[in-house]
Design a protein around this motif. Structure first.
Motif, short mmCIF file in Angstrom:
data_model
loop_
_atom_site.label_atom_id
_atom_site.label_comp_id
_atom_site.label_asym_id
_atom_site.label_seq_id
_atom_site.Cartn_x
_atom_site.Cartn_y
_atom_site.Cartn_z
N TYR A 38 4.98 7.09 1.29
CA TYR A 38 5.14 6.15 2.25
C TYR A 38 4.60 4.93 1.82
CZ TYR A 38 4.90 3.71 6.85
OH TYR A 38 4.84 2.47 7.84
N ALA A 72 3.80 0.38 2.77
CA ALA A 72 3.89 -0.65 3.94
C ALA A 72 3.42 -1.98 3.21
CB ALA A 72 2.93 -0.58 5.09
N MET A 91 1.99 4.41 -7.17
CA MET A 91 0.66 4.04 -7.21
C MET A 91 -0.01 4.44 -5.60
SD MET A 91 -1.53 0.55 -8.22
CE MET A 91 -0.71 1.00 -9.84
N VAL A 92 -0.87 5.34 -5.70
CA VAL A 92 -1.35 5.86 -4.20
C VAL A 92 -2.53 4.93 -3.81
CG1 VAL A 92 -2.60 7.43 -2.88
CG2 VAL A 92 -0.46 8.02 -4.29
N THR A 93 -2.68 4.41 -2.88
CA THR A 93 -3.92 3.61 -2.34
C THR A 93 -4.79 4.32 -1.48
OG1 THR A 93 -2.10 1.69 -2.04
CG2 THR A 93 -4.48 1.36 -1.12
N LEU A 102 0.84 -1.26 -0.04
CA LEU A 102 0.18 -0.08 -0.02
C LEU A 102 0.77 1.22 0.12
CD1 LEU A 102 -2.46 -1.01 2.56
CD2 LEU A 102 -2.47 -1.62 0.19
N THR A 103 0.50 2.12 -0.81
CA THR A 103 1.07 3.64 -0.90
C THR A 103 0.53 4.88 -0.48
OG1 THR A 103 2.30 2.54 -2.75
CG2 THR A 103 2.61 4.89 -2.33
N ALA A 104 0.82 5.44 0.61
CA ALA A 104 0.33 6.84 0.91
C ALA A 104 0.28 7.82 0.06
CB ALA A 104 0.74 7.05 2.34
N GLU A 105 -0.30 9.07 0.27
CA GLU A 105 -0.12 10.09 -0.63
C GLU A 105 1.26 10.73 -0.77
OE1 GLU A 105 -2.18 11.85 -2.41
OE2 GLU A 105 -4.40 10.99 -1.96
N PHE A 151 -4.96 5.33 2.50
CA PHE A 151 -4.09 4.60 3.25
C PHE A 151 -3.22 5.78 3.68
CE2 PHE A 151 0.37 2.88 3.52
CZ PHE A 151 0.13 1.99 4.67
N VAL A 152 -3.09 6.01 4.96
CA VAL A 152 -2.15 6.77 5.60
C VAL A 152 -0.90 6.26 5.94
CG1 VAL A 152 -2.06 8.55 7.41
CG2 VAL A 152 -4.31 8.03 6.40
N VAL A 162 -4.40 -1.81 -5.03
CA VAL A 162 -3.13 -2.07 -4.44
C VAL A 162 -2.24 -2.51 -5.17
CG1 VAL A 162 -4.64 -2.19 -2.17
CG2 VAL A 162 -3.78 -4.33 -3.79
N ARG A 202 3.67 5.85 10.71
CA ARG A 202 5.01 6.08 10.60
C ARG A 202 5.59 5.82 11.93
NH1 ARG A 202 3.91 8.98 5.99
NH2 ARG A 202 1.97 8.34 5.41
#
Lengths: 239, 201
Positions: free
Chosen positions: A53, A55, B1-3, A47-50, B6-7, A97, B10
């Motif tokens: 970042y 995970a 590719m943004v999900t 998964l990729t954040a804005e 999803f934050v 995803v 951190r």
């Protein structure tokens, strides 16, 4: 295994989300990787954040290739789960995803590997074993199989309706369920292993999946029941 | 590719700097292996150095325990994404092992071989200069069989599948020869800081 396997990230689109138990969701993902894979394998999800970042986590695949071009994952919403939390609280049809895999040649099964197939699952460890049972029903119903399944409660047992239906409908498959947090609570023990083996006969392949504690206990019981350790494959999660 | 939505969670900066890319911190000690723990009896345990098929030298458990010992403190990283900080291990460094055998490494590569028929390949240079050992203690205690005891290879600067559990010897090879997971798509080298999880990474 002469050709090295190369894993790259591929986009995957959520096509269905369904609650299976109070804590577990079935998530179906359309992905071009889903054309060919073996029962028991897992995929990595990223998964990729804005802000870029990322995970990633690994999830067992519950489905078998069926021409739909999808994977079914069964994701347990863990407290503080960074990726599982997204699946349990955010994921909706149309979300994208990334996946790579399928991964894991050792903990996987197909008909030519033979049987009888003895499976033992603790909690959400049932997911890769469910895939093996689905593959068996799809293509190799003549191979005998037994599943020992330890869940906290019947309500928390994943895919229980499907497993009980298979137990009724499929000759040569038996389900041996035990619940650990209900009346007559019982953990996996020598009697349960003996009951499964009495139905199955001497197993030719054994797969055990669950928590460290479950896998350790079940492995010891199955070896003590006379099964050669070399037939046993294990997959463990958590602490 | 943004999900969408999803934050992510951190890590604090001091944690983040110690985590290789794609890893998360765990306080647990997860266990990963291909089958049941093999039964390893210290009375018959041996650790053998081989060049190809030829044995060079071997040690019994008592002989191995009498070799010079090295302690190591730091972080370990598993390819399944967990990292564990501040672990403590003790054992015999590969430098001391070769010195005790009275040899220099005969080739540039080796396979670590285990009692459960697991194997994994490592360049010899990565095992020398105090960077690796055959560990026999974790936090001052004998290593539990779940974590590879009585002895496991320990190469903390590579992903932890390279630190073969229940190790029984090192086989020097002329070429870099794929081990168990490497034959199944895992990276030949496995540097967590370059995120070398799989072939092609």
């Amino acid at each position: 295994m002469t050709e090295p396997v190369v894993f790259r990230w591929h986009p995957a689109v959520v096509t269905a989300v369904e609650a299976l138990t109070p804590w577990v969701k079935s998530v179906r993902l359309a992905c071009d990787l889903a054309k060919s894979y073996r029962a028991g394998q897992h995929v990595d999800v990223r998964l990729t954040a804005e802000d870029g970042y990322r995970a990633q986590r690994s999830y067992s695949v519950a489905s078998v290739p069926d021409g739909s071009g999808t994977f079914e994952l069964m994701v347990e919403g863990l407290p503080d789960g960074e990726v599982s939390g997204w699946f349990s609280e955010v994921a909706a049809v149309g979300d994208t995803v990334e996946l790579r895999g399928p991964i894991g040649g050792s903990f996987s099964w197909d008909g030519p590997d033979g049987g009888p197939l003895l499976l033992a699952a603790g909690g959400s460890g049932v997911v890769p074993l469910l895939a093996m049972l689905r593959r068996r029903a799809q293509a190799y119903p003549e191979i005998p199989a037994a599943l020992i399944y330890s869940a906290r409660t019947r309500a928390e047992a994943i895919a229980l309706a499907e497993l009980e239906a298979r137990d009724r409908a499929e000759p040569g498959f038996s389900l041996h369920l035990t619940t650990t947090r209900e009346d007559r609570a019982r953990r996996v023990d020598a009697d349960l292993v003996a009951a499964a083996m009495a139905r199955l006969g001497p197993p030719g392949r054994v797969f055990i999946c669950g928590s460290n504690r479950f896998v350790g206990t079940a492995s010891d019981l199955i070896v003590a029941a006379g099964v050669a350790p070399g037939l046993i494959r294990t997959e463990r999660f958590g602490a | 590719m943004v999900t969408r939505g999803f934050v992510g969670r951190r890590q604090p900066p001091e944690t983040g700097a110690r985590l290789p890319p794609g890893q998360y911190l765990t306080q647990d000690f997860p266990i990963l292996q291909i089958g049941p723990n093999p039964a390893v009896d210290l009375a018959t345990w041996r650790f053998t150095l081989r060049e190809g098929a030829r044995p060079i030298t071997s040690w019994t458990w008592a002989e191995f325990e009498a070799l010079p010992r090295t302690a190591w403190h730091g972080d370990i990283h598993c390819v399944t994404k967990w990292s564990k900080f501040d672990t403590d291990w003790e054992g015999v460094s590969i430098d001391d092992l070769l010195a005790a055998a009275g040899i220099a490494a005969p080739t540039g590569y080796l396979l670590a071989e285990s009692y459960d028929d697991y194997s994994t390949n490592v360049p010899v240079a990565d095992l020398l200069g105090g960077r690796a050992m055959v560990a026999t203690r974790y936090r001052g205690e004998p290593i539990h069989p779940d974590h590879g005891g009585p002895a496991r290879l320990f190469v903390p600067h590579l992903y932890f599948w390279k630190s073969a559990k229940w190790v029984k010897g090192l086989r020097f090879t002329q070429e870099d020869t794929a081990g168990y997971w490497e034959l199944r798509g895992y990276h030949m080298y496995g540097d967590p800081w370059r995120e070398q999880r799989y072939i092609g990474d």
